[in-house]
Enzyme design. Structure first.
Site, PDB file in Angstrom:
ATOM      1  CB  ILE A  14      -0.948   0.002   1.207  1.00  0.00           C
ATOM      2  CG1 ILE A  14      -1.898  -1.192   1.160  1.00  0.00           C
ATOM      3  CG2 ILE A  14      -1.741   1.297   1.273  1.00  0.00           C
ATOM      4  CD1 ILE A  14      -2.753  -1.366   2.400  1.00  0.00           C
ATOM      5  CB  THR A  88       0.277  -7.885   7.849  1.00  0.00           C
ATOM      6  OG1 THR A  88       1.256  -8.289   6.891  1.00  0.00           O
ATOM      7  CG2 THR A  88       0.259  -6.358   7.923  1.00  0.00           C
ATOM      8  CB  SER A 130      -6.986  -4.474  10.308  1.00  0.00           C
ATOM      9  OG  SER A 130      -7.372  -5.741   9.831  1.00  0.00           O
ATOM     10  CE1 TYR A 189      -2.278  -7.000  11.225  1.00  0.00           C
ATOM     11  CE2 TYR A 189      -4.487  -7.802  10.729  1.00  0.00           C
ATOM     12  CZ  TYR A 189      -3.450  -6.917  10.493  1.00  0.00           C
ATOM     13  OH  TYR A 189      -3.587  -5.940   9.530  1.00  0.00           O
TER      14      TYR A 189
END
Length: 378
Positions: A14, A88, A130, A189
């Site tokens: 990204i 991630t 997220s 996460y």
């Protein structure tokens, strides 16, 4: 207005695309990235096209958000921060707990500590959150009641019951999840992303810095890593197809995700940097459309024009969710934008790009072995 923008994790998938866009708009871009081998290869100067892209348009600093000195240097003279830096991977987070917490939570804390206690010119920070913060997200009962169900039990999944069910055994219906939904992550996460977001939104408000949290859904598109086994099923399945290997689908293949194309994510992030209506907001960034794993497999085989064995295994990973799709109405209201690239259109662009890349390695199989050894894969 020309601004100086710092992108932490800016040499990633990204970040590098965002750097290109901001540079094209005339902004001065600086990148801080630790160039993790899992993402960039053993020798990033040779093996990382993402790094090469970032270097074309940005001042790149190799360093870590876990280092106060690296952050202090990167922040010098900056007007806006886009905080993308994070470890991630839902599955990996369940057994590399310290690394995920140190980077995602500790790195964010160090960034905010500097902004709180040292002089700076930062006016806004945009943090990448997220969809993992929602866990299972929102569902409705047959009578229309809104519920946020607990995580599925290992006992039920071992019995082949994968649907999310209510206390009376009723199969619940997944619906788009809004930003004010209950947050109950099902992985380490997800927990770290929730903490990242909370730290930024709480601290920034107390020091006069505008903050925006973007809850990215499953981001995909040209440029994502084909080697990192934790980047998602599109890369994983594409590599298996190109290697002529069988695809094993977990559960019954009817689990679904919200896939959002990289260009739409970049557009939303750019708007979040400057739109007054975004300040202080938490926004979902997704397509608003659920796609099942079975649909993903069928679409990939169609776009590749290939045929490989596909097995729906009934296996499962602890910490996985069944469904999640974003409600994007607040994104439209705050940024005057709704992601517009359909999954089929985006997948076509992705597959065309994949065809130009070297065929990836078998690292995915190794990642499954790691999870199985820790009893996280059943």
């Amino acid at each position: 207005m020309r601004e100086r923008v710092l992108i932490t994790g800016g040499a990633g998938f990204i970040g590098s695309r965002l750097a290109l866009r901001l540079h094209a708009q005339g902004h001065a871009v600086r990148v801080l990235d630790n160039l993790l081998p899992q993402v960039h290869g053993a020798d990033p100067d040779v093996t990382s096209p993402l790094l090469a892209t970032a270097r074309e348009v940005a001042e790149v600093h190799r360093g870590s958000v876990t280092s106060t000195d690296d952050l202090r240097t990167a922040l010098a003279g900056v007007d806006v921060v886009v905080h993308l830096a994070a470890e991630t991977g839902t599955g990996q987070s369940m057994y590399e707990i310290d690394r995920y917490v140190e980077t995602n939570v500790g790195g964010t804390a160090k960034l905010l500590d500097l902004l709180t206690n040292e002089p700076h010119g930062v006016r806004r920070i945009v943090v990448a959150s997220s969809r993992a913060v929602y866990g299972e997200g929102a569902y409705r009962t047959r009578t229309g009641d809104l519920v946020y169900p607990p995580h599925r039990s290992e006992q039920s999944m071992a019995a082949g019951v994968f649907d999310v069910r209510g206390e009376d055994g009723e199969v619940l219906t997944s619906i788009p999840t809004t930003e004010d939904a209950l947050l109950h992550p099902s992985s380490v996460y997800g927990l770290t992303k929730q903490m990242q977001e909370s730290l930024v939104m709480t601290v920034a408000a107390s020091i006069g810095v505008e903050a925006v949290a973007l809850r990215y859904q499953n981001v995909y598109g040209p440029g994502q890593s084909l080697e990192n086994p934790y980047t998602g099923i599109l890369s994983i399945f594409s590599t298996l197809i190109r290697r002529g290997e069988a695809i094993d689908v977990f559960e019954d293949g009817e689990e679904s995700r919200d896939f959002v194309y990289i260009d739409d994510v970049v557009e939303a992030t750019v708007r979040a940097l400057s739109r007054p209506a975004a300040a202080g907001r938490i926004l979902n960034v997704g397509s608003g459309v659920p796609t099942t794993v079975n649909e993903v497999v069928d679409a990939l085989l169609r776009h590749f024009g290939a045929s490989v064995p596909v097995s729906v295994t009934g296996g499962y990973r602890l910490g996985d969710i069944r469904h999640n799709v974003a409600d994007v109405r607040r994104l439209a209201a705050a940024l005057d934008f709704v992601p517009a690239v359909s999954f089929d259109e985006g997948l076509r662009e992705f597959v065309e790009w994949v065809r130009t890349e070297p065929i990836g390695s078998a690292s995915y199989r190794r990642s499954l072995d790691e999870m199985a050894a820790r009893k996280l894969l059943k």
